[in-house]
Scaffold this motif. Sequence first.
Motif, PDB file in Angstrom:
ATOM      1  N   PHE A 144       2.586  -7.511   0.679  1.00  0.00           N
ATOM      2  CA  PHE A 144       1.833  -8.752   0.526  1.00  0.00           C
ATOM      3  C   PHE A 144       2.356  -9.471  -0.713  1.00  0.00           C
ATOM      4  O   PHE A 144       2.795  -8.829  -1.666  1.00  0.00           O
TER       5      PHE A 144
ATOM      6  N   PRO B 222      -5.653   0.416   7.368  1.00  0.00           N
ATOM      7  CA  PRO B 222      -5.746   0.796   5.956  1.00  0.00           C
ATOM      8  C   PRO B 222      -6.840   0.025   5.221  1.00  0.00           C
ATOM      9  O   PRO B 222      -7.475   0.559   4.317  1.00  0.00           O
ATOM     10  N   THR B 223      -7.056  -1.230   5.616  1.00  0.00           N
ATOM     11  CA  THR B 223      -8.115  -2.013   4.978  1.00  0.00           C
ATOM     12  C   THR B 223      -9.460  -1.332   5.209  1.00  0.00           C
ATOM     13  O   THR B 223     -10.214  -1.078   4.272  1.00  0.00           O
TER      14      THR B 223
ATOM     15  N   HIS C  74       1.925 -10.492   6.813  1.00  0.00           N
ATOM     16  CA  HIS C  74       2.525  -9.533   5.878  1.00  0.00           C
ATOM     17  C   HIS C  74       3.991  -9.300   6.233  1.00  0.00           C
ATOM     18  O   HIS C  74       4.423  -9.577   7.349  1.00  0.00           O
TER      19      HIS C  74
ATOM     20  N   ARG D 117       0.853  -1.184   0.000  1.00  0.00           N
ATOM     21  CA  ARG D 117       0.000   0.000   0.000  1.00  0.00           C
ATOM     22  C   ARG D 117       0.895   1.242   0.000  1.00  0.00           C
ATOM     23  O   ARG D 117       2.031   1.177   0.470  1.00  0.00           O
TER      24      ARG D 117
ATOM     25  N   PRO E 141      -0.461  -1.199   9.892  1.00  0.00           N
ATOM     26  CA  PRO E 141      -0.183  -1.303   8.461  1.00  0.00           C
ATOM     27  C   PRO E 141      -1.193  -2.130   7.670  1.00  0.00           C
ATOM     28  O   PRO E 141      -1.165  -2.128   6.458  1.00  0.00           O
ATOM     29  N   ASP E 142      -2.077  -2.836   8.371  1.00  0.00           N
ATOM     30  CA  ASP E 142      -2.953  -3.768   7.655  1.00  0.00           C
ATOM     31  C   ASP E 142      -4.438  -3.519   7.939  1.00  0.00           C
ATOM     32  O   ASP E 142      -5.193  -3.141   7.040  1.00  0.00           O
ATOM     33  N   VAL E 143      -4.836  -3.683   9.194  1.00  0.00           N
ATOM     34  CA  VAL E 143      -6.256  -3.612   9.557  1.00  0.00           C
ATOM     35  C   VAL E 143      -6.851  -2.223   9.261  1.00  0.00           C
ATOM     36  O   VAL E 143      -7.878  -2.109   8.597  1.00  0.00           O
TER      37      VAL E 143
ATOM     38  N   ALA F 292       3.348  -2.289   4.686  1.00  0.00           N
ATOM     39  CA  ALA F 292       3.172  -3.736   4.648  1.00  0.00           C
ATOM     40  C   ALA F 292       3.274  -4.218   3.207  1.00  0.00           C
ATOM     41  O   ALA F 292       2.775  -3.570   2.295  1.00  0.00           O
TER      42      ALA F 292
END
Lengths: 142, 197
Positions: free
Chosen positions: A43, B74-75, A104, A31, B70-72, A41
């Motif tokens: 992926f 932004p999702t 990730h 991202r 960084p994950d949850v 992160a």
Amino acid sequence: MKYVLLVALLALMPFLLRAESGFEVTDAWARPVAEGMTMGAVFLKAHNGSEQDNAIVSATTPVAETVEIHETKQDEQGRMQMRKMEKLVVSAGGNVELQPGGAHIMLIGVKQPLAAGDEFPVTLTLEDGTSETVTVAVKPLF
Amino acid sequence: MRTFFILLLIGIALGGLFCMPHIFKKEAPTTGKALIGGTFSSTNHLGEYVTDETYRGKYLLVYFGFTSCPDVCPTDLTVISQAMKLLGDEGKDVQPLFISIDPERDTPAQLKTYLSNFHPSIVGLSGTVEQLKEAAFAYKVYYSKVKDESSAMGYSMDHSAYTYLMDKEGQYITHFMHAMKPEDMAAQIKAKIRKQP
């Protein structure tokens, strides 16, 4: 003549070993990370084409100070948790997909902004001692 | 004699009513106003002091998260961003709020930078640890600081990842789950807003 063959074989060793690791990484993406932000992160999809279990044990990239492997989990109350992983196992002949909501490659201390369309390299160190450099594409958010 | 019977009937009726007080209430207490939502005060990503009162007259989409996530986060912020884009003009009365559960790291300036990648309508809120406690308590949001010496991050935040839709008076309408489809969120927001008076 014998020596020539031996030298040739030794010279080919890295390539033979590399072919043997059979580790393939595809569809690596990240991202965007805005100017001044430090976390990111990555992926990706990993395939282990060999007959031995393997694992991603560490990673490096020129765009971040530190790279770790993290995992997102949701407990039974719906709480989201992120934890560091020691390694990410890809079993013999198996596939692992790192995707949002799962594991990730965590970039900590991102040194430069990453905008949609940018690309950067990440080098993954595998448990079998080999390493794999992949190009990560930064995808737009929406 | 007739008067006596009438009085007796009235007496029995009144007595019955007093024995069954619940019939005065139209609904049980548990089906009244939801216990989610309430007062909060904080500083927005532009450095302005805001409270829940600031947003009266707007539907709110409230999400609690942190910028080192960084994950949850932004999702879910991507889902909110896409839903806002899909809502277009119909979303003009919808105000998404990203409330930081990590006030130690998330200054207003940090929030502003973090949110620059998402839909421009999203407002980031930060403040003191006490202010965050009040907001999280109002929304029944769970969060917890989890230290990890082995990680360069130092600590991470566990948190619940729901997006709350509140009406123009700050009352709870519904909530959305983590990582839902933006199309579904937009459709549900539209449907709920149309039903509102």
